[in-house]
Design a protein around this motif. Structure first.
Motif, PDB file in Angstrom:
ATOM      1  N   LEU A  70      38.762  41.927  18.552  1.00 47.01           N
ATOM      2  CA  LEU A  70      38.293  41.871  17.171  1.00 47.01           C
ATOM      3  C   LEU A  70      37.057  42.745  17.002  1.00 47.01           C
ATOM      4  CD1 LEU A  70      38.724  38.090  16.231  1.00 47.01           C
ATOM      5  CD2 LEU A  70      40.384  39.963  16.111  1.00 47.01           C
ATOM      6  N   ALA A  71      36.934  43.338  15.838  1.00 43.34           N
ATOM      7  CA  ALA A  71      35.827  44.253  15.588  1.00 43.34           C
ATOM      8  C   ALA A  71      34.492  43.526  15.484  1.00 43.34           C
ATOM      9  CB  ALA A  71      36.092  45.045  14.313  1.00 43.34           C
ATOM     10  N   SER A  72      34.521  42.238  15.128  1.00 46.21           N
ATOM     11  CA  SER A  72      33.298  41.453  15.012  1.00 46.21           C
ATOM     12  C   SER A  72      33.645  39.988  15.212  1.00 46.21           C
ATOM     13  CB  SER A  72      32.627  41.655  13.645  1.00 46.21           C
ATOM     14  OG  SER A  72      33.516  41.286  12.601  1.00 46.21           O
ATOM     15  N   ASN A  73      32.627  39.170  15.375  1.00 48.13           N
ATOM     16  CA  ASN A  73      32.842  37.745  15.599  1.00 48.13           C
ATOM     17  C   ASN A  73      33.373  37.094  14.326  1.00 48.13           C
ATOM     18  OD1 ASN A  73      31.334  34.758  15.477  1.00 48.13           O
ATOM     19  ND2 ASN A  73      32.270  35.247  17.443  1.00 48.13           N
ATOM     20  N   ALA A  74      34.544  36.460  14.444  1.00 48.08           N
ATOM     21  CA  ALA A  74      35.176  35.814  13.291  1.00 48.08           C
ATOM     22  C   ALA A  74      35.225  34.306  13.438  1.00 48.08           C
ATOM     23  CB  ALA A  74      36.590  36.361  13.098  1.00 48.08           C
TER      24      ALA A  74
END
Length: 321
Positions: A70-74
């Motif tokens: 993932l590109a960022s923490n979701a």
């Protein structure tokens, strides 16, 4: 190459130290099931070397390993949603990466699904958590069941199995914040639970602080029930009626005994209590409104940076960005 029977989805966030031990136990446990399987690791924007470790494991077992970066923490539940949307198995199992739920217990859940159950939860035996966390979890389980009428003995255990139909139903939902076990239970026709072992965390620390746990339970309560709002509505009506009676009492007392200065601090105490109650109710209403605001913006729940997987027609990996 056909789809595997089993998909194991594992969200990963800053688990660099514990991943090698997870690999050493997970793959032999799944090989022993003698069925086709895939393991989908979802790196949830880790800030350590977790992504690099997962990439290395993919290089070793590309036949059964897939990695979603993932590109960022979701958040844990949105990471699992990403795994659901990319899974191919008929039975989907979720597992934490910290080894508190042994991978060797996956077989119990798989057998339960094969018996015809579409949603299989787990109950941790002899939990290795702190006393505070065990008691808090038990209290939240009871409160959640009363408010949402969703019956899960151990809501905090993410070692769970779902049939393909349940996962497809979950994938059709577009909620930006949810609690996956409760959402799955709401779709299930034949839910079941099994007892599983529980161990101490192998390495690292829990990613759920007290604040994060409170937020998670707010998501659970507000996503599946209007009872909190209804409770404050009924409470507001009750307090209004009592306040009206109290005003009548004070009016009659003034006519009978005349003006007095006694009881001023008592009135202050009552006023502060009601003000605090009102602010809490406004905050709760804000939780619901905030979720509506997040939903109507239609922003993506997560962004995928890359996917590491083996192509069906070639013996090479694919990286999608």
């Amino acid at each position: 190459m056909g789809n595997p029977e089993l998909s194991v989805i594992i969200p990963v966030y800053n688990e660099e130290a514990g991943l090698p031990a997870l690999f050493d136990r997970l793959y032999p446990a799944l090989d022993a099931l003698n069925t086709g399987y895939e393991i989908i690791f979802i790196d949830d924007g880790s800030r350590d070397r977790s992504a690099a470790v997962l990439r290395g494991q993919f290089e070793q077992r590309p036949d059964v390993t897939r990695v979603i970066l993932l590109a960022s923490n979701a958040g844990q539940h949105m990471a699992i949603m990403a795994g659901f949307e990319h899974s191919r198995g008929d039975i989907i199992v979720t597992l934490d990466a910290d080894l508190q739920n042994p991978p060797e217990e996956i077989g119990k859940l798989v057998e339960k699904v094969r018996e015809g159950h579409d949603c299989v939860g787990s109950i941790r035996q002899q939990r290795q958590d702190s006393a505070f966390r065990r008691h808090a979890s038990k209290a939240m389980n009871g409160l959640r069941e009363r408010i949402t009428h969703i019956k899960m003995t151990d809501q905090g255990c993410m070692l769970r199995a779902y049939s393909r139909d349940i996962v497809e139903a979950i994938n059709s939902c577009k909620e930006v914040s949810t609690f996956i076990p409760a959402l799955a239970y709401s779709f299930a026709q034949r839910p079941a639970e099994v007892e599983v072992a529980h161990e101490e965390r192998h390495a690292g620390e829990s990613k759920y602080s007290l604040y994060a746990l409170i937020r998670l339970n707010f998501d659970l309560m507000t996503s599946f029930s209007l009872v909190p709002l209804q409770f404050f509505s009924m409470l507001g009506i009750s307090i209004s009626m009592l306040s009206a009676l109290f005003v009548v009492f004070l009016f009659i007392r003034r006519l009978t005994y005349g003006p007095e200065a006694e009881g001023v601090f008592t009135l202050f105490g009552i006023a502060f209590f009601l003000i605090g109650l009102t602010l809490f109710g406004v905050g709760l209403l804000g939780e619901y409104i905030g979720r509506i605001y997040q939903q109507v913006r239609h922003r993506p729940r997560y962004r995928i940076g890359a996917i590491l997987e083996k192509q069906a027609t070639e013996d090479t990996k694919v990286t999608e960005i």
